[in-house]
Scaffold this active site. Structure first.
Site, PDB file in Angstrom:
ATOM      1  N   GLU A   1      -1.546  -8.847   3.846  1.00  0.00           N
ATOM      2  CA  GLU A   1      -1.531  -9.326   5.242  1.00  0.00           C
ATOM      3  C   GLU A   1      -2.927  -9.547   5.794  1.00  0.00           C
ATOM      4  OE1 GLU A   1      -2.243  -4.965   5.752  1.00  0.00           O
ATOM      5  OE2 GLU A   1      -1.082  -6.219   4.371  1.00  0.00           O
TER       6      GLU A   1
ATOM      7  N   CYS B   1       0.834  -1.205   0.000  1.00  0.00           N
ATOM      8  CA  CYS B   1       0.000   0.000   0.000  1.00  0.00           C
ATOM      9  C   CYS B   1       0.870   1.258   0.000  1.00  0.00           C
ATOM     10  CB  CYS B   1      -0.982  -0.035   1.175  1.00  0.00           C
ATOM     11  SG  CYS B   1      -2.351   1.153   0.980  1.00  0.00           S
TER      12      CYS B   1
ATOM     13  N   HIS C   1      -3.595  -5.024   0.459  1.00  0.00           N
ATOM     14  CA  HIS C   1      -3.087  -5.448   1.768  1.00  0.00           C
ATOM     15  C   HIS C   1      -3.097  -6.978   1.876  1.00  0.00           C
ATOM     16  CE1 HIS C   1      -2.640  -1.654   4.053  1.00  0.00           C
ATOM     17  NE2 HIS C   1      -3.490  -1.205   3.150  1.00  0.00           N
TER      18      HIS C   1
END
Length: 246
Positions: free
Chosen positions: A221, A117, A219
Site C-alpha cells: 500500500e 505484514c 507494505h
C-alpha cells in the site's frame, strides 16, 4: 458499473487515539490501505476488532467478496507457544482472535484474501507456524525496520511459477517497502513460500489449494504506482462474487 464492484473487507487497528479534544480507544486504518482498494476497482469496508465466534465471523464473511488482513502490532507469541521477547509488543488478543476467525473462515469457503505484514504473520500462526520474534537477532541488522515510522526499501526475489510471481510478473529483484522486526520462522501447514530476500527472510507465502490466498511481508500500500497485488485480489473477488450470485 459500480454495483458490480466487489466488496473488500479490511481489518483495522484498535488503539488509543487523539483527535481534536478526544483521547479515546478508536478503530482506524491508514488511508493508503483502502485507497489502494478503491483505485484497484473494489469497494472498501473496514472491519474493527470485536468479540467474535464462528457464527459472527461467518456472518461478516457472508457479506464480503474479498478480505485484507492489514499491518499492525505483533501477534501474541502465546498463540505459537513462546514467551514474549523483550521487544515484542503488548499482546492484542482481541485483534488476534478476530483476524484468526476471519482468515480461517475465508480459507474454508475459498474467499480471496491478501495478508500484509502482520497479516502474513497472523496467517502463518493461524496455520500452525511460528515467528522470529526479533529479526535483528537472526540476520544481524535492522534493514527491515528503521523505526520512527520510516519505511526502508529492500529487494526481494519473487519465485516464478507461484501465484505471487504471476501477479508481479516474476520480478527477479522487486523493490519493496518494509517495516517489521518479526518474520516467519517455521512455515504453517498448507503454506508455500513465493518470495524471499537475499538473507533468506520469507517475504511472501500463499495458501495451497485455494483460488486466491496470498500474503506478503512488505507494505504494497506504500507504493501507489504499483497496485498489482490489490488488482489481483479485486479480480479474484470479482470472480468470487460472480460465482456466489450465479
Amino acid at each position: 458499473m459500480s454495483g458490480s464492484k466487489p466488496l473488500i473487507g479490511l481489518t483495522t487497528y484498535l488503539e488509543q487515539a487523539q483527535t481534536g479534544v478526544w483521547d479515546v480507544q478508536a478503530a482506524f486504518l491508514p488511508k493508503v490501505y483502502f485507497e489502494a482498494v478503491t483505485k484497484a476497482g473494489g469497494i472498501a469496508v473496514l472491519l474493527p476488532p470485536q468479540p467474535v465466534d464462528v457464527g459472527i465471523a461467518d456472518r461478516v464473511l457472508d457479506g464480503l467478496d474479498g478480505l485484507i488482513i492489514t499491518g499492525g502490532k505483533d501477534v501474541d507469541p502465546a498463540r505459537y507457544g513462546q514467551e514474549a521477547h523483550v521487544t515484542t509488543d503488548e499482546p492484542r488478543p482481541d485483534r488476534d482472535a478476530w483476524e484468526d476467525a476471519l482468515l480461517t473462515g475465508a480459507i474454508e469457503r475459498g474467499l480471496p484474501f491478501l495478508g500484509i505484514c502482520r497479516g502474513m504473520q497472523l496467517l502463518n500462526v493461524a496455520l500452525g507456524g511460528t515467528l522470529h520474534q526479533h529479526l535483528p537477532d537472526v540476520i544481524g541488522s535492522t534493514r527491515y525496520n528503521a523505526g520512527y515510522g520510516k519505511f526502508t526499501e529492500n529487494a526481494v526475489e519473487v519465485h516464478a511459477g507461484t501465484q505471487v510471481g504471476d501477479l508481479l510478473d516474476d520480478a527477479e529483484a522487486l523493490s519493496v517497502h518494509s517495516y517489521h522486526h518479526q518474520a516467519v520462522d517455521a512455515l504453517g501447514e498448507g503454506l508455500s513460500v513465493s518470495a524471499r530476500s537475499d538473507d533468506g527472510t520469507i517475504q511472501a507465502v500463499e495458501v495451497e489449494g485455494v483460488p486466491f490466498g496470498v500474503a506478503v511481508q512488505w507494505h504494497p500500500e506504500q507504493n501507489p504506482d504499483d497496485l498489482r497485488l490489490f488488482a489481483g485480489l479485486v479480480d479474484a473477488a470479482t470472480h468470487y462474487r460472480a460465482g456466489s450470485i450465479a
